[in-house]
Every structure is written in C-alpha cells, then in structure tokens.
Design an enzyme around this catalytic site. Sequence first.
Site, PDB file in Angstrom:
ATOM      1  N   MET A  65     116.078  69.984  80.464  1.00 39.83           N
ATOM      2  CA  MET A  65     115.760  71.341  80.020  1.00 39.83           C
ATOM      3  C   MET A  65     116.241  71.553  78.594  1.00 39.83           C
ATOM      4  O   MET A  65     117.335  71.115  78.231  1.00 39.83           O
ATOM      5  CB  MET A  65     116.439  72.358  80.939  1.00 39.83           C
ATOM      6  CG  MET A  65     116.297  73.785  80.476  1.00 39.83           C
ATOM      7  SD  MET A  65     117.227  74.908  81.528  1.00 39.83           S
ATOM      8  CE  MET A  65     116.274  74.806  83.023  1.00 39.83           C
ATOM      9  N   CYS A  66     115.411  72.241  77.797  1.00 35.11           N
ATOM     10  CA  CYS A  66     115.804  72.634  76.445  1.00 35.11           C
ATOM     11  C   CYS A  66     115.616  74.151  76.336  1.00 35.11           C
ATOM     12  O   CYS A  66     115.741  74.860  77.322  1.00 35.11           O
ATOM     13  CB  CYS A  66     114.975  71.867  75.413  1.00 35.11           C
ATOM     14  SG  CYS A  66     113.198  72.181  75.530  1.00 35.11           S
ATOM     15  N   TYR A  67     115.313  74.631  75.154  1.00 32.86           N
ATOM     16  CA  TYR A  67     115.123  76.070  74.950  1.00 32.86           C
ATOM     17  C   TYR A  67     113.818  76.579  75.557  1.00 32.86           C
ATOM     18  O   TYR A  67     113.794  77.552  76.291  1.00 32.86           O
ATOM     19  CB  TYR A  67     115.131  76.415  73.458  1.00 32.86           C
ATOM     20  CG  TYR A  67     116.431  76.108  72.783  1.00 32.86           C
ATOM     21  CD1 TYR A  67     117.496  76.989  72.852  1.00 32.86           C
ATOM     22  CD2 TYR A  67     116.598  74.924  72.084  1.00 32.86           C
ATOM     23  CE1 TYR A  67     118.704  76.705  72.238  1.00 32.86           C
ATOM     24  CE2 TYR A  67     117.797  74.626  71.460  1.00 32.86           C
ATOM     25  CZ  TYR A  67     118.847  75.518  71.541  1.00 32.86           C
ATOM     26  OH  TYR A  67     120.035  75.225  70.936  1.00 32.86           O
ATOM     27  N   GLY A  69     111.023  74.193  76.528  1.00 28.91           N
ATOM     28  CA  GLY A  69     110.249  73.164  77.207  1.00 28.91           C
ATOM     29  C   GLY A  69     109.506  72.219  76.289  1.00 28.91           C
ATOM     30  O   GLY A  69     108.597  71.520  76.722  1.00 28.91           O
ATOM     31  N   PHE A  94     114.887  76.812  79.193  1.00 33.92           N
ATOM     32  CA  PHE A  94     115.863  77.776  79.688  1.00 33.92           C
ATOM     33  C   PHE A  94     115.273  79.181  79.718  1.00 33.92           C
ATOM     34  O   PHE A  94     115.565  79.959  80.631  1.00 33.92           O
ATOM     35  CB  PHE A  94     117.134  77.757  78.837  1.00 33.92           C
ATOM     36  CG  PHE A  94     118.185  78.702  79.348  1.00 33.92           C
ATOM     37  CD1 PHE A  94     118.902  78.410  80.494  1.00 33.92           C
ATOM     38  CD2 PHE A  94     118.440  79.893  78.692  1.00 33.92           C
ATOM     39  CE1 PHE A  94     119.864  79.282  80.985  1.00 33.92           C
ATOM     40  CE2 PHE A  94     119.395  80.776  79.169  1.00 33.92           C
ATOM     41  CZ  PHE A  94     120.111  80.468  80.317  1.00 33.92           C
TER      42      PHE A  94
END
Length: 108
Positions: A65-67, A69, A94
């Site tokens: 997971m990042c900010y 996707g 996220f």
Amino acid sequence: MSETFTEISPHQAWELIENEGATLADIRDGRRYAYSHPQDAFHLTNESYGRFLDEVDYEEPVIVMCYHGVSSRNTAQFLVEQGFDRVYSVKGGFDGWERSGLPIETAY
C-alpha cells in the site's frame, strides 16, 4: 510462482489479512506512517527491507500500500521479482483504505 502482482480493493485486502494472515506493507514515508496507518501494517522502507525478508514467508500473501495505489505497483512488482508468490497492490492506497472505513492506527 506468479510473474506479476494483482491489484485488489481495500476490502479484498482486509479479507486476505483476516482470512489468510496476509502481511500488509505500507510504503508511505515515515511521517505519514507514524501519523496513521492500517492496523498492524509493516512499514516497508529501504532500511526495514532486511527485517521484512526475515519476518515474512515468501509463500504467504503480501499486500503493498502507498498513498493512492500508484507507487505500490512498482514495489509489488519488485517483491514478485524477489520470489514472493502472492503479491497484491491496494487500489486507491491508504486514501482508499481510510475512505472504506477499514481499521487504522493513529498517533492522535
């Protein structure tokens, strides 16, 4: 062994965590991670990568997971290339996780 990762929704990610014990790797920067992150997420950075390899089974599902996707896709593909069998990237990152009302841990 899969040659690529799969994109999944935040709810699908939560189901993998709950039902199959998947590891959720949050690759956002340290400040954002410290402020809030998905419940029990592993903060995956260049510095923590060695510990990640020690703690995570290559055959178990790994979710990145990042900010939003986007950058998680690169990390997910990297993990596939390192030999992880089941790698996923969370669509919406996220932001999507939080909007879905899934469990988060916060510093506030």
